[in-house]
Scaffold this motif. Structure first.
Motif, mmCIF file in Angstrom:
data_model
loop_
_atom_site.group_PDB
_atom_site.id
_atom_site.type_symbol
_atom_site.label_atom_id
_atom_site.label_comp_id
_atom_site.label_asym_id
_atom_site.label_seq_id
_atom_site.Cartn_x
_atom_site.Cartn_y
_atom_site.Cartn_z
ATOM 1 N N SER A 198 27.540 35.126 7.685
ATOM 2 C CA SER A 198 27.189 33.729 7.961
ATOM 3 C C SER A 198 26.410 33.573 9.271
ATOM 4 C CB SER A 198 28.451 32.862 8.008
ATOM 5 O OG SER A 198 29.293 33.241 9.082
ATOM 6 N N SER A 199 26.139 34.670 9.954
ATOM 7 C CA SER A 199 25.412 34.609 11.228
ATOM 8 C C SER A 199 23.962 34.205 11.000
ATOM 9 C CB SER A 199 25.461 35.967 11.931
ATOM 10 O OG SER A 199 26.776 36.330 12.281
ATOM 11 N N ASP A 200 23.396 33.468 11.940
ATOM 12 C CA ASP A 200 22.020 33.009 11.772
ATOM 13 C C ASP A 200 21.020 34.155 11.798
ATOM 14 O OD1 ASP A 200 22.367 33.560 14.461
ATOM 15 O OD2 ASP A 200 21.503 31.685 15.189
ATOM 16 N N TRP A 201 21.355 35.278 12.422
ATOM 17 C CA TRP A 201 20.436 36.408 12.496
ATOM 18 C C TRP A 201 20.477 37.285 11.246
ATOM 19 C CZ3 TRP A 201 23.440 40.653 11.919
ATOM 20 C CH2 TRP A 201 24.768 40.579 12.347
ATOM 21 N N TRP A 202 21.525 37.165 10.429
ATOM 22 C CA TRP A 202 21.690 38.084 9.306
ATOM 23 C C TRP A 202 20.509 38.063 8.333
ATOM 24 C CZ3 TRP A 202 23.439 42.346 7.541
ATOM 25 C CH2 TRP A 202 23.577 42.579 6.178
ATOM 26 N N PRO A 203 20.004 36.902 7.882
ATOM 27 C CA PRO A 203 18.891 36.940 6.920
ATOM 28 C C PRO A 203 17.609 37.545 7.476
ATOM 29 C CG PRO A 203 19.966 34.784 6.927
ATOM 30 C CD PRO A 203 20.481 35.525 8.117
ATOM 31 N N ALA A 204 17.513 37.698 8.800
ATOM 32 C CA ALA A 204 16.290 38.218 9.416
ATOM 33 C C ALA A 204 16.355 39.708 9.704
ATOM 34 C CB ALA A 204 16.011 37.461 10.724
ATOM 35 N N VAL A 205 17.405 40.376 9.250
ATOM 36 C CA VAL A 205 17.574 41.786 9.609
ATOM 37 C C VAL A 205 16.549 42.680 8.910
ATOM 38 C CG1 VAL A 205 19.121 43.765 9.357
ATOM 39 C CG2 VAL A 205 19.996 41.625 10.270
ATOM 40 N N PHE A 206 16.411 42.573 7.605
ATOM 41 C CA PHE A 206 15.408 43.287 6.791
ATOM 42 C C PHE A 206 15.676 44.791 6.654
ATOM 43 C CE2 PHE A 206 12.530 39.813 8.546
ATOM 44 C CZ PHE A 206 12.821 38.951 7.506
ATOM 45 N N SER A 207 15.990 45.465 7.739
ATOM 46 C CA SER A 207 16.300 46.898 7.664
ATOM 47 C C SER A 207 17.446 47.173 8.632
ATOM 48 C CB SER A 207 15.079 47.760 8.010
ATOM 49 O OG SER A 207 14.649 47.517 9.330
ATOM 50 N N LEU A 208 18.463 47.842 8.140
ATOM 51 C CA LEU A 208 19.622 48.094 8.981
ATOM 52 C C LEU A 208 20.298 49.379 8.568
ATOM 53 C CD1 LEU A 208 22.784 46.024 8.019
ATOM 54 C CD2 LEU A 208 20.841 46.302 6.478
ATOM 55 N N ALA A 209 21.165 49.865 9.463
ATOM 56 C CA ALA A 209 22.001 51.028 9.177
ATOM 57 C C ALA A 209 23.445 50.574 9.072
ATOM 58 C CB ALA A 209 21.859 52.079 10.274
ATOM 59 N N GLY A 261 17.322 42.147 -0.385
ATOM 60 C CA GLY A 261 16.154 43.019 -0.384
ATOM 61 C C GLY A 261 15.991 43.859 0.861
ATOM 62 N N PHE A 262 17.046 44.020 1.665
ATOM 63 C CA PHE A 262 16.966 44.835 2.871
ATOM 64 C C PHE A 262 16.873 46.320 2.504
ATOM 65 C CE2 PHE A 262 19.809 41.716 5.501
ATOM 66 C CZ PHE A 262 18.839 40.743 5.385
ATOM 67 N N ARG A 263 16.273 47.080 3.393
ATOM 68 C CA ARG A 263 16.384 48.535 3.326
ATOM 69 C C ARG A 263 17.627 48.929 4.106
ATOM 70 N NH1 ARG A 263 11.474 52.411 3.670
ATOM 71 N NH2 ARG A 263 12.838 53.411 2.129
ATOM 72 N N VAL A 264 18.445 49.780 3.513
ATOM 73 C CA VAL A 264 19.741 50.114 4.098
ATOM 74 C C VAL A 264 19.835 51.617 4.330
ATOM 75 C CG1 VAL A 264 22.244 49.957 3.856
ATOM 76 C CG2 VAL A 264 20.781 48.170 2.882
ATOM 77 N N ALA A 265 20.116 51.991 5.559
ATOM 78 C CA ALA A 265 20.230 53.397 5.939
ATOM 79 C C ALA A 265 21.688 53.739 6.238
ATOM 80 C CB ALA A 265 19.363 53.695 7.159
ATOM 81 N N PHE A 266 21.971 55.029 6.180
ATOM 82 C CA PHE A 266 23.296 55.549 6.506
ATOM 83 C C PHE A 266 23.135 56.853 7.280
ATOM 84 C CE2 PHE A 266 23.955 52.928 2.802
ATOM 85 C CZ PHE A 266 25.163 52.307 3.032
ATOM 86 N N PRO A 267 24.156 57.246 8.047
ATOM 87 C CA PRO A 267 24.104 58.572 8.672
ATOM 88 C C PRO A 267 24.179 59.654 7.589
ATOM 89 C CG PRO A 267 25.779 57.176 9.709
ATOM 90 C CD PRO A 267 25.368 56.507 8.435
ATOM 91 N N VAL A 268 23.239 60.585 7.630
ATOM 92 C CA VAL A 268 23.193 61.672 6.651
ATOM 93 C C VAL A 268 23.069 62.986 7.406
ATOM 94 C CG1 VAL A 268 21.906 62.695 4.717
ATOM 95 C CG2 VAL A 268 22.149 60.202 4.883
ATOM 96 N N ALA A 269 23.918 63.940 7.043
ATOM 97 C CA ALA A 269 23.882 65.259 7.676
ATOM 98 C C ALA A 269 22.942 66.173 6.903
ATOM 99 C CB ALA A 269 25.273 65.865 7.731
ATOM 100 N N SER A 270 22.124 66.918 7.629
ATOM 101 C CA SER A 270 21.255 67.908 7.009
ATOM 102 C C SER A 270 22.051 69.176 6.725
ATOM 103 C CB SER A 270 20.080 68.225 7.940
ATOM 104 O OG SER A 270 20.556 68.872 9.112
ATOM 105 N N ALA A 271 21.388 70.158 6.138
ATOM 106 C CA ALA A 271 22.065 71.434 5.851
ATOM 107 C C ALA A 271 22.556 72.105 7.129
ATOM 108 C CB ALA A 271 21.108 72.357 5.094
ATOM 109 N N SER A 272 21.869 71.834 8.229
ATOM 110 C CA SER A 272 22.279 72.430 9.512
ATOM 111 C C SER A 272 23.434 71.684 10.155
ATOM 112 C CB SER A 272 21.092 72.450 10.471
ATOM 113 O OG SER A 272 20.720 71.123 10.838
ATOM 114 N N GLY A 273 23.782 70.511 9.609
ATOM 115 C CA GLY A 273 24.853 69.712 10.174
ATOM 116 C C GLY A 273 24.376 68.637 11.125
ATOM 117 N N ALA A 274 23.061 68.581 11.403
ATOM 118 C CA ALA A 274 22.523 67.550 12.290
ATOM 119 C C ALA A 274 22.427 66.226 11.530
ATOM 120 C CB ALA A 274 21.147 67.959 12.803
#
Length: 226
Positions: free
Chosen positions: A61-72, A94-107
């Motif tokens: 319900s925050s006023d900034w939420w609809p303006a996020v567009f891309s978030l993690a 319609g936001f783009r949504v990211a998450f923490p993802v580990a590579s094969a090296s663990g980074a």
């Protein structure tokens, strides 16, 4: 825009929080690692987060939420608040949504999850999308993240591996929002090392705390900045 708050000092004991009577405020320097370990052990004894509905309602319900567009975001594991409804609403908008993802090296890196992609367990048993794409630098406008505890100055206590500190450092302009149960707001300042990344706000089921660093970021989100 919500008011930018510098919260007053909290009582020595947060309702439902761990007993921190033996810990002194502002511990730093050579004592900080030991203090952080003691704090993690204290907070580990707390029960899982309560119903996250009030916390979710406060975010969505925050006023900034609809303006996020891309978030993690993060995929919650107990005792973290269940914020999956935020992901659902972000997809609806319609936001783009990211998450923490580990590579094969663990980074770890933030990566955009492909809609409908399956999930698999990454390191430490934390779910991550099996199909994802890179997030460009400054490609996130907001980041929601968990923590073992937060304090009333924006300091975050993590699990001790520095994963989020490294991730957050790559996105300095993103609005960084910690989410946790109210009993994980520390009644004393947490130790903050030079590599520890603070948050701009903390949301719980009872309140939202905004710190001075949030002001310019909220203005950019809402298009009210200079």
């Amino acid at each position: 825009m919500p008011p930018i708050l510098v919260p007053p000092p909290l009582p020595r004991q947060s309702p439902g929080g761990p007993r921190l009577g033996g810990l002194k405020a502002g511990a730093a320097g050579a004592y900080a690692p030991a203090m952080k370990t003691a704090l993690r052990n204290a907070y580990r004894s707390l029960p899982p987060a309560p119903d996250a509905t009030p916390l979710l309602r406060r975010i969505l319900s925050s006023d900034w939420w609809p303006a996020v567009f891309s978030l993690a975001l993060f995929r919650p594991v107990p005792p973290e608040p269940d914020i999956r409804a935020v992901q659902e609403d972000a997809r609806r908008l319609g936001f783009r949504v990211a998450f923490p993802v580990a590579s094969a090296s663990g980074a770890y890196a933030f990566r955009f999850a492909e809609p409908g992609a399956p999930w698999r367990n990454g390191p430490f048993g934390i779910p991550q999308p099996a199909e994802s794409s890179p997030v460009p630098r400054d490609g996130l406008r907001a980041i929601l993240l968990p923590g073992v505890a937060f304090d009333a100055c924006g300091t975050r206590l993590g699990r001790g591996k520095g994963i989020y500190d490294r991730l957050l450092a790559r996105f300095p302009s993103a609005l960084k929002i910690g989410v946790c149960a109210e009993n994980r707001i520390a009644p004393v300042p947490l130790p903050r090392g030079k590599h520890d990344q603070p948050v701009d706000a903390v949301f719980t089921e009872r309140r939202a705390l905004f710190f001075p660093s949030a002001e310019a970021k909220l203005s950019r989100l809402l298009g009210t900045g200079a």
